[in-house]
Design an enzyme around this catalytic site. Structure first.
Site, mmCIF file in Angstrom:
data_model
loop_
_atom_site.group_PDB
_atom_site.id
_atom_site.type_symbol
_atom_site.label_atom_id
_atom_site.label_comp_id
_atom_site.label_asym_id
_atom_site.label_seq_id
_atom_site.Cartn_x
_atom_site.Cartn_y
_atom_site.Cartn_z
ATOM 1 C CG HIS A 63 -1.930 1.089 1.245
ATOM 2 N ND1 HIS A 63 -3.281 0.842 1.333
ATOM 3 C CD2 HIS A 63 -1.820 2.450 1.165
ATOM 4 C CE1 HIS A 63 -3.953 1.970 1.314
ATOM 5 N NE2 HIS A 63 -3.074 2.974 1.207
ATOM 6 C CG HIS A 65 -1.430 6.842 -1.727
ATOM 7 N ND1 HIS A 65 -2.715 6.945 -2.211
ATOM 8 C CD2 HIS A 65 -1.536 6.177 -0.545
ATOM 9 C CE1 HIS A 65 -3.562 6.373 -1.366
ATOM 10 N NE2 HIS A 65 -2.863 5.892 -0.346
ATOM 11 C CD GLN A 158 -7.316 11.113 -1.489
ATOM 12 O OE1 GLN A 158 -6.167 10.722 -1.572
ATOM 13 N NE2 GLN A 158 -8.028 10.962 -0.380
ATOM 14 C CG HIS A 216 -7.739 4.323 0.915
ATOM 15 N ND1 HIS A 216 -7.259 3.721 -0.206
ATOM 16 C CD2 HIS A 216 -6.703 5.047 1.442
ATOM 17 C CE1 HIS A 216 -5.982 4.063 -0.370
ATOM 18 N NE2 HIS A 216 -5.623 4.868 0.613
ATOM 19 C CD GLU A 219 -6.672 6.789 5.877
ATOM 20 O OE1 GLU A 219 -7.147 6.774 4.722
ATOM 21 O OE2 GLU A 219 -5.517 7.165 6.130
ATOM 22 C CG ASP A 315 -1.078 5.300 3.556
ATOM 23 O OD1 ASP A 315 -1.488 5.224 2.377
ATOM 24 O OD2 ASP A 315 -1.757 5.794 4.472
ATOM 25 C CD1 TRP A 321 -3.461 12.574 3.827
ATOM 26 C CD2 TRP A 321 -2.426 12.401 1.858
ATOM 27 N NE1 TRP A 321 -4.332 12.981 2.852
ATOM 28 C CE2 TRP A 321 -3.728 12.879 1.638
ATOM 29 C CE3 TRP A 321 -1.577 12.209 0.754
ATOM 30 C CZ2 TRP A 321 -4.217 13.172 0.360
ATOM 31 C CZ3 TRP A 321 -2.056 12.499 -0.511
ATOM 32 C CH2 TRP A 321 -3.367 12.971 -0.692
HETATM 33 FE FE FE2 Z 1 -3.652 5.064 1.590
#
Ligand code: FE2
Length: 431
Positions: A63, A65, A158, A216, A219, A315, A321
């Site tokens: 996982h 991005h 997203q 996702h 979360e 992630d 993030w």
């Molecule tokens: Fe993620």
């Protein structure tokens, strides 16, 4: 003459913990033979002396991005540290994306992954962008890196499927352009009903096209966010089962014991896999709490105990993030041991499996993964005794081999220590 001979390495039987000293022969990019150390004399184009190193399958990133990687601070830093400000920062950065920009950052990150010993990567790519420029760029990257890294792409909505203008059409178009996995983000949809509908839409689309699902899911630090039960149920009823992954599920850290008990049963029965991202969840969750402040992780230990396959992911690597990261799964495992309170001897060993075999199961690698004759010659030489040792000392692989080719070599760092009353001497760290 064979392609590659790796002499004097240890293989470890995961079930018994027993090790054997072997030589590994590679031909045509696959493991040709595994013989007891020194038993066979063969000529090879390339010979690697293992010096007793542990030969392990490569790390697997379940996982990340890549489309947002290495954009931290662009156009501004996420000061609150919330998921929501991260999404707002990304929405400002998104209009400036170009093909060259995405290709350069994604490949730079993948070079770090390969150097660290990661040869399989699942990357989400935001498809709530009418231009789909990042998706096209990552499809191109997937081809460019194929000889080294097996890259799976997830069409990740997203900003929502049902709550974003043309969200369903964009997800469908992304699937048409050639992703491997369909994503969803039900907790971000405007209403609970939209969330349920978005999960159903994603699973149905994947089912129709023969793709996998990685959502996702939940979360958020909201004990009322309960979409993982919807995802698991849809996975079971559609028959997709282990081809479905629930990522994050941090709301599970706030569920009450009675509901958790019921949920473990639903998840285990469904066969879905789970991914926890401890570095990022520790950072993003708990941000709206006073004290006591929640840890913001899913129920990692409890899910493992219930027989669910759970893997650890990075992630984010230096993006809105998460401002840190070097694309190294061993860091993730170390943070995961603390975040999930997995610090018993066997639990630490388990965290190593969560970045290797368990993560491989999330990606569905099956026969393409593992150190066995006939499988791809993609492995690491780790100067460590086992997973516990590798996680504790954060041991780097001396060699990373992808399809029979050495793609990364790392010389061990040597520190010379001058101790009172002694001559300067190299120090061996904590063995
Ligand atoms: Fe993620």
């Amino acid at each position: 003459m064979i392609q590659l001979l790796v002499r004097d390495v240890r293989l470890r039987d995961d079930a018994t913990g027993e090790t054997s000293a072997v030589d590994v022969q590679v031909q045509d990019g696959r493991i040709h033979a595994i013989a007891p150390r020194g038993a066979e004399s063969v000529e090879a184009e390339t010979v690697v002396e293992g010096h007793g190193a542990w030969l392990t399958p490569p790390y697997v990133e379940p996982h990340v991005h890549l489309d947002s990687a290495l954009t931290a601070g662009e156009p501004r830093w996420n000061l609150s540290g919330t998921l929501w400000e991260g999404i707002a920062c990304w929405a400002e950065r998104k209009p400036t994306l170009t093909r060259d920009d995405v290709v350069e950052r994604a490949e730079r990150t993948l070079r770090w992954y390969a150097a660290n010993g990661t040869l399989h990567v699942r990357s989400h790519v935001d498809v709530t962008d009418p231009s789909l420029v990042a998706l096209d760029a990552l499809i191109e990257v997937r081809e460019r890196v194929r000889d080294v890294i097996n890259l799976q792409l997830v069409a990740f909505p997203q900003e929502g499927i049902c709550s974003f203008p043309d969200g369903e059409e964009l997800l469908t178009e992304a699937a048409r352009r050639g992703v491997d996995v369909i994503g969803a983000i039900p907790h971000f949809e405007d209403t609970r009903e939209d969330g349920v509908r978005s999960v159903e839409f994603a699973v149905d689309l994947a089912d129709r096209l023969g793709l996998r699902v990685d959502a996702h899911c939940d979360e958020i630090d909201d004990e009322q966010s309960r979409f993982v039960e919807v995802l698991a149920t849809r996975a079971a009823r559609s028959g997709l089962r282990e081809r479905v992954t629930a990522s994050h599920t941090t709301a599970m850290g706030s569920y009450n014991p009675a509901y958790s008990y019921k949920l473990h049963r639903i998840i285990a029965r469904s066969g879905i896999t789970m991914v926890s991202n401890p570095m990022v969840s520790l950072h993003l969750q708990g941000r709206f709490d006073d004290y006591p402040k929640r840890r913001g992780l899913t129920q990692v230990k409890e899910l493992l105990a219930a027989g669910v396959n759970v893997a650890f992911g990075h992630d984010d690597v230096m993006d809105p993030w998460y401002p840190l990261g070097t694309a190294n799964p061993l860091q993730v495992a170390l943070v995961g041991t603390h975040a999930a309170q997995m610090l018993a001897r066997d639990e630490i060993e388990e965290t190593f499996r969560m970045i290797t075999t368990r993560a491989a199961a999330v990606l569905g690698l099956d026969e393409e993964y593992g150190v066995h004759v006939g499988r791809p010659a993609s492995f690491l030489l780790l100067p460590a005794t086992d997973g516990y040792d590798a996680v504790r000392r954060q041991v780097r692989p001396t060699h990373v081999v992808a399809h029979g080719r050495i793609v990364a070599e790392t010389a061990p760092a040597v520190t010379t220590l001058t101790w009172p009353g002694e001559d300067p001497a190299p120090v061996t760290f904590a063995r």
